[in-house]
Design an enzyme around this catalytic site. Structure first.
Site, PDB file in Angstrom:
ATOM      1  N   LYS A   1     -60.838  57.632  35.487  1.00  0.00           N
ATOM      2  CA  LYS A   1     -61.010  56.783  34.295  1.00  0.00           C
ATOM      3  C   LYS A   1     -61.090  57.627  33.021  1.00  0.00           C
ATOM      4  CE  LYS A   1     -64.750  54.772  35.748  1.00  0.00           C
ATOM      5  NZ  LYS A   1     -64.796  55.453  37.048  1.00  0.00           N
ATOM      6  N   THR A   2     -61.965  58.647  33.055  1.00  0.00           N
ATOM      7  CA  THR A   2     -62.141  59.471  31.861  1.00  0.00           C
ATOM      8  C   THR A   2     -60.907  60.335  31.609  1.00  0.00           C
ATOM      9  OG1 THR A   2     -64.530  59.489  32.189  1.00  0.00           O
ATOM     10  CG2 THR A   2     -63.625  61.214  30.773  1.00  0.00           C
TER      11      THR A   2
ATOM     12  N   ASP B   1     -65.563  54.506  30.160  1.00  0.00           N
ATOM     13  CA  ASP B   1     -66.288  54.106  31.385  1.00  0.00           C
ATOM     14  C   ASP B   1     -66.811  52.665  31.443  1.00  0.00           C
ATOM     15  OD1 ASP B   1     -67.261  55.262  33.953  1.00  0.00           O
ATOM     16  OD2 ASP B   1     -69.243  54.811  33.156  1.00  0.00           O
TER      17      ASP B   1
ATOM     18  N   ARG C   1     -76.715  60.188  40.791  1.00  0.00           N
ATOM     19  CA  ARG C   1     -77.543  58.986  40.828  1.00  0.00           C
ATOM     20  C   ARG C   1     -78.130  58.771  42.226  1.00  0.00           C
ATOM     21  NH1 ARG C   1     -74.582  55.145  40.729  1.00  0.00           N
ATOM     22  NH2 ARG C   1     -72.579  56.127  40.312  1.00  0.00           N
TER      23      ARG C   1
ATOM     24  N   SER D   1     -66.185  56.317  40.750  1.00  0.00           N
ATOM     25  CA  SER D   1     -66.472  57.644  40.226  1.00  0.00           C
ATOM     26  C   SER D   1     -65.447  58.677  40.709  1.00  0.00           C
ATOM     27  CB  SER D   1     -67.870  58.039  40.683  1.00  0.00           C
ATOM     28  OG  SER D   1     -68.220  59.251  40.089  1.00  0.00           O
TER      29      SER D   1
ATOM     30  N   ARG E   1     -71.209  67.818  34.417  1.00  0.00           N
ATOM     31  CA  ARG E   1     -70.784  66.781  33.467  1.00  0.00           C
ATOM     32  C   ARG E   1     -70.967  67.213  32.024  1.00  0.00           C
ATOM     33  NH1 ARG E   1     -68.898  61.402  35.171  1.00  0.00           N
ATOM     34  NH2 ARG E   1     -69.323  61.364  37.397  1.00  0.00           N
TER      35      ARG E   1
ATOM     36  N   HIS F   1     -66.355  48.192  34.795  1.00  0.00           N
ATOM     37  CA  HIS F   1     -66.458  49.642  35.002  1.00  0.00           C
ATOM     38  C   HIS F   1     -65.056  50.213  34.847  1.00  0.00           C
ATOM     39  CE1 HIS F   1     -67.592  53.265  37.733  1.00  0.00           C
ATOM     40  NE2 HIS F   1     -67.857  53.534  36.469  1.00  0.00           N
TER      41      HIS F   1
ATOM     42  N   LYS G   1     -76.194  54.289  33.455  1.00  0.00           N
ATOM     43  CA  LYS G   1     -75.738  53.278  34.392  1.00  0.00           C
ATOM     44  C   LYS G   1     -76.777  52.167  34.561  1.00  0.00           C
ATOM     45  CE  LYS G   1     -71.507  53.905  35.780  1.00  0.00           C
ATOM     46  NZ  LYS G   1     -70.867  55.038  35.119  1.00  0.00           N
TER      47      LYS G   1
HETATM   48  N1  LIG Z   1     -53.860  63.109  39.824  1.00  0.00           N
HETATM   49  C1  LIG Z   1     -55.044  63.048  39.222  1.00  0.00           C
HETATM   50  N2  LIG Z   1     -55.365  61.977  38.459  1.00  0.00           N
HETATM   51  C2  LIG Z   1     -56.580  61.878  37.870  1.00  0.00           C
HETATM   52  N3  LIG Z   1     -57.540  62.821  37.986  1.00  0.00           N
HETATM   53  C3  LIG Z   1     -57.275  63.926  38.708  1.00  0.00           C
HETATM   54  C4  LIG Z   1     -56.034  64.082  39.354  1.00  0.00           C
HETATM   55  N4  LIG Z   1     -56.056  65.256  40.008  1.00  0.00           N
HETATM   56  C5  LIG Z   1     -57.243  65.803  39.777  1.00  0.00           C
HETATM   57  N5  LIG Z   1     -58.010  65.037  38.986  1.00  0.00           N
HETATM   58  C6  LIG Z   1     -59.398  65.324  38.589  1.00  0.00           C
HETATM   59  O1  LIG Z   1     -60.208  64.271  39.077  1.00  0.00           O
HETATM   60  C7  LIG Z   1     -61.303  64.042  38.223  1.00  0.00           C
HETATM   61  C8  LIG Z   1     -61.318  62.604  37.718  1.00  0.00           C
HETATM   62  O2  LIG Z   1     -62.588  62.389  37.158  1.00  0.00           O
HETATM   63  P1  LIG Z   1     -62.951  61.425  35.980  1.00  0.00           P
HETATM   64  O3  LIG Z   1     -64.006  62.072  35.159  1.00  0.00           O
HETATM   65  O4  LIG Z   1     -61.743  60.972  35.256  1.00  0.00           O
HETATM   66  O5  LIG Z   1     -63.603  60.257  36.845  1.00  0.00           O
HETATM   67  P2  LIG Z   1     -64.114  58.847  36.385  1.00  0.00           P
HETATM   68  O6  LIG Z   1     -63.248  57.827  37.029  1.00  0.00           O
HETATM   69  O7  LIG Z   1     -64.223  58.836  34.910  1.00  0.00           O
HETATM   70  O8  LIG Z   1     -65.545  58.813  37.111  1.00  0.00           O
HETATM   71  P3  LIG Z   1     -67.035  58.448  36.584  1.00  0.00           P
HETATM   72  O9  LIG Z   1     -67.132  56.953  36.607  1.00  0.00           O
HETATM   73  O10 LIG Z   1     -67.910  59.083  37.581  1.00  0.00           O
HETATM   74  O11 LIG Z   1     -67.200  59.018  35.229  1.00  0.00           O
HETATM   75  C9  LIG Z   1     -61.169  65.008  37.071  1.00  0.00           C
HETATM   76  O12 LIG Z   1     -61.946  66.117  37.346  1.00  0.00           O
HETATM   77  C10 LIG Z   1     -59.665  65.354  37.102  1.00  0.00           C
HETATM   78  O13 LIG Z   1     -59.394  66.619  36.581  1.00  0.00           O
HETATM   79  O1  LIG Z   2     -73.104  57.284  36.566  1.00  0.00           O
HETATM   80  C1  LIG Z   2     -72.788  58.460  36.769  1.00  0.00           C
HETATM   81  O2  LIG Z   2     -73.551  59.328  37.164  1.00  0.00           O
HETATM   82  C2  LIG Z   2     -71.393  58.860  36.526  1.00  0.00           C
HETATM   83  C3  LIG Z   2     -70.489  57.740  36.504  1.00  0.00           C
HETATM   84  O3  LIG Z   2     -69.922  57.423  35.494  1.00  0.00           O
HETATM   85  C4  LIG Z   2     -70.300  56.971  37.754  1.00  0.00           C
HETATM   86  O4  LIG Z   2     -70.816  57.364  38.806  1.00  0.00           O
HETATM   87  O5  LIG Z   2     -69.596  55.942  37.697  1.00  0.00           O
HETATM   88 CA   LIG Z   3     -66.042  59.014  33.552  1.00  0.00          CA
HETATM   89 MN   LIG Z   4     -68.618  55.665  35.720  1.00  0.00          MN
END
Ligand SMILES: Nc1ncnc2c1ncn2[C@@H]1O[C@H](COP(=O)(O)OP(=O)(O)OP(=O)(O)O)[C@@H](O)[C@H]1O
Ligand SMILES: O=C([O-])CC(=O)C(=O)O
Ligand SMILES: [Ca+2]
Ligand SMILES: [Mn+2]
Length: 656
Positions: free
Chosen positions: A360-361, A375, A174, A356, A440, A338, A319
């Site tokens: 979360k995911t 998310d 972004r 990010s 992604r 979020h 977003k």
């Molecule tokens: N201890 C841990 N706990 C959680 N995630 C971990 C850990 N160690 C490594 N990771 C990695 O960190 C990343 C967490 O990313 P995730 O997609 O869950 O982010 P998100 O909070 O959903 O962000 P976004 O809002 O950008 O989608 C994953 O690639 C996961 O494999």
């Molecule tokens: O919006 C994006 O590109 C990915 C995401 O979930 C974040 O940054 O929170």
């Molecule tokens: Ca996510």
């Molecule tokens: Mn997000």
């Protein structure tokens, strides 16, 4: 097919000495290996026309007047739909909307019959764009979008597991510095402006200049994709969105990420509540007022429109709509979040906040629990609801063993952004960062086997704040008081993991209010007050989980093992962690458990994992200082009705 002997027997030597092939043979001379009846077609074209079955009108005949009357209704409905699309695509400086026609321009037969034609009076200036047709590819299915992408969009490929690999172009994350919001009489008072706010202002006129630029670009094309979909699984607060885009990639991404209407819901769709004009391949004009780059993402809340110029990163749409929800929902006393969200077999709901890349995911996708969403959520009087219809998982270093449900979701229908794959086998190499670190996968939520459909649940029992602490000084888990939960929610600390936002190349400490300052529209304390009120009312417990470094800072320590974080999260869900023994840490005053099943006890207090205790203490104080400095911006705001809570929150930060 001929049997060998018969061919020999039938080849008689002709007058010129060459074997003469007999074309008309008696039945008995031919061996048949296919007993099936021949196709019911005289020509190849006819054969091909048999392949596709025309979809019947969706709604069963309601009126009793017979087929004829219903046909008129169906034609009328189609006409209204085209009129609505034409109105969406209309230039605001020309007299009428463009002529639109449904279907693929490559399929000539379907052209002008159903066209929505405008009649011009002779005095009105007609531009070239008013003379041509735009083909509308309306709510295409994933299969149709695959074909469009593969035929027309460079960089689109089918991977070995059936996902559609795409490239998002020059932008692979972004562009928060290019996101602007129209400041008018209403939004001037309502929204959060100034230092720390994500709302960079623009005026109404400039918005219209960019809107016209996007509309002109879209109108210049032979075809556009239109998605009519929903946001929010709570039916009472569902928002109708229309996304107009130039790429099949964008259409499939939003098909996956927004809620997909049933055919019946689509028939009654009517006028959208919000429209996105995605002209991402086309830049904004740098000579336009306010423009500081060739990219501009513009939000106009009064017009309920968003314009995207100069970036094809699909996350801007997702977003951007989330920002809209952060404005619309609080107006209805609904808290937008979020966060990820899942639910146990006994109906216990957990929210996972975090910036990010904090998990979360990864952590909401839990094979032992029902996934409500990964998310974006709403918390209303009735409980929680997912805003979206899909998930958007980070893929870098994705492992089948550690994240099996996400791994298995990467199949037909899933959009895989910016990944690298083996040219021949089309096997994806998830460790390859050649295009970007922010690779992604966007897939419909039903691709996760234990998704909870509809994606709603009761009031949360646990509120888990995720921070990926690159300093390595926050404990792997702490139990928070309500005031501490608010303090950390408003602070929104993490070490931003590379890639999701443009220009961030390695982890660095970040504070982002409400764990998503880039998307909130009102002042952070408004959301915080709502969260405090809801947590108190429903008796939810707050937790701070560090998914980042242990044993030292980024560079010397390592990231906490995902398996350990999962055990910690399990203990929160089961309620066992609530019953554990706790001790209080220095500086941050966090309550940390002394033991958790499946987690080595020594890592629970980070000081134990650092070889150099002095370095630990210095780093701890450094981070505490950063927290303190960041919170200065919030000192003068009252949170909620109670000034007591405000004081408690201020006291809940680090003390040193
Ligand atoms: N201890 C841990 N706990 C959680 N995630 C971990 C850990 N160690 C490594 N990771 C990695 O960190 C990343 C967490 O990313 P995730 O997609 O869950 O982010 P998100 O909070 O959903 O962000 P976004 O809002 O950008 O989608 C994953 O690639 C996961 O494999
Ligand atoms: O919006 C994006 O590109 C990915 C995401 O979930 C974040 O940054 O929170
Ligand atoms: Ca996510
Ligand atoms: Mn997000």
């Amino acid at each position: 097919m001929y049997c060998r002997e018969h061919i020999m027997a039938n080849n008689r030597v002709g007058q010129n000495g060459l074997a003469k092939i007999q074309t008309q043979k008696k039945e008995a001379d031919v061996c048949h290996d296919d007993s099936a009846a021949p196709v019911k077609a005289q020509t190849i074209d006819e054969l091909h026309s048999l392949q596709k079955k025309k979809s019947a009108p969706n709604t069963p005949l309601k009126d009793t007047q017979g087929v004829f009357a219903n046909n008129i209704t169906e034609i009328e409905r189609q006409k209204q739909q085209l009129q609505s699309i034409s109105a969406s695509l209309a230039s605001l400086t020309r007299e009428t909307g463009p002529k639109v026609v449904k279907g693929d321009p490559a399929r000539k037969l379907e052209t002008p019959k159903e066209a929505h034609v405008h009649h011009f009076s002779p005095t009105i200036g007609v531009s070239d764009s008013a003379l041509k047709f735009i083909h509308v590819l309306y709510n295409l299915s994933p299969a149709e979008l695959y074909e469009q992408a593969i035929k027309y969009e460079k960089g689109s490929f089918i991977t070995a597991t059936g996902a559609l690999a795409t490239l998002s172009g020059a932008k692979t994350g972004r562009s928060p510095r290019d996101k602007r919001v129209v400041k008018d009489e209403t939004t001037e008072d309502e929204l959060w402006w100034g230092k720390g706010s994500p709302n960079i202002e623009m005026d109404e006129h400039t918005f219209m200049v960019n809107r016209e630029r996007a509309v002109d670009y879209l109108n210049s094309l032979d075809k556009v994709f239109v998605n009519d979909q929903f946001l929010n699984w709570d039916p009472k607060h569902r928002i109708k969105v229309r996304i107009i885009s130039a790429r099949a990639y964008h259409s499939l991404f939003m098909h996956n990420m927004c809620i997909r209407p049933t055919p019946e819901e689509l028939e009654d769709f009517g006028t959208p509540d919000f429209t996105i004009y995605n002209a991402g391949q086309f830049p904004c004009n740098r000579y336009t007022h306010y423009m500081t780059s060739s990219t501009s993402i513009d939000l106009n809340l009064a017009r309920r429109e968003m314009v995207i110029l100069g970036t094809q990163y699909a996350g801007e749409m997702k977003k951007g709509l989330f920002s809209v929800m952060h404005y619309l929902m609080p107006k209805r006393q609904i808290l937008s979040l979020h966060s990820g969200c899942n639910m146990g077999k006994d109906g216990d709901v957990a929210l996972f906040f975090g910036l990010s890349g904090t998990g979360k995911t990864t952590l909401s996708t839990d094979h032992n629990r029902y996934l409500i969403g990964d998310d974006e959520h709403c918390w209303s009087e009735n409980g929680v609801s997912n805003i979206e219809g899909g998930c958007y998982a980070k893929c870098i270093d994705l492992s089948k063993v550690k994240e099996p449900d996400i791994w298995n979701a990467i199949k037909f229908g899933t959009v895989l952004e910016n990944v690298v794959f083996e040219e021949h086998t089309r096997e994806v190499d998830h460790s390859d960062k050649s295009v970007t670190e922010n690779t992604r996968a966007a897939y419909p939520i039903e691709y996760i086997p234990n998704a909870k459909i509809p994606c709603v649940g009761p009031h949360p029992k646990n509120v888990i704040l995720l921070a990926c602490d690159a300093f390595g000084v926050l404990p792997p888990v702490s139990k928070l008081s309500l005031a501490q939960t608010m303090y950390h929610f408003i602070s929104g600390y993490t070490a931003l993991v590379a890639g999701t936002e443009e220009g961030v190349k390695e982890p660095q400490a970040t504070f982002s209010a409400c764990f998503g300052a880039a998307f909130i529209m009102l002042h952070p304390t408004k959301y915080a007050a709502m969260l405090a009120e809801k947590m108190q009312k429903h008796g939810a417990t707050g937790w701070l989980v560090n998914t980042g470094w242990s044993g030292g800072s980024y560079g010397s320590g390592g990231r906490i093992k995902l398996a350990y974080t999962r055990r910690i999260i399990d203990a929160i869900h089961s309620g066992s962690l609530l019953e554990a023994n706790y001790k209080k840490t220095d500086v941050f005053g966090l309550e940390i458990p002394t033991e958790i099943d499946g987690v080595p006890s020594e890592i629970l207090d980070p000081v134990n994992t650092w070889p150099n205790k002095m370095a630990y203490k210095d780093t701890l104080l450094k981070l505490a200082g950063l927290f303190k400095k960041n919170f200065e911006g919030f000192m003068n705001y009252k949170i909620g009705k109670d000034s007591k809570l405000t004081e408690e929150i201020l006291a809940a930060g680090p003390i040193f």
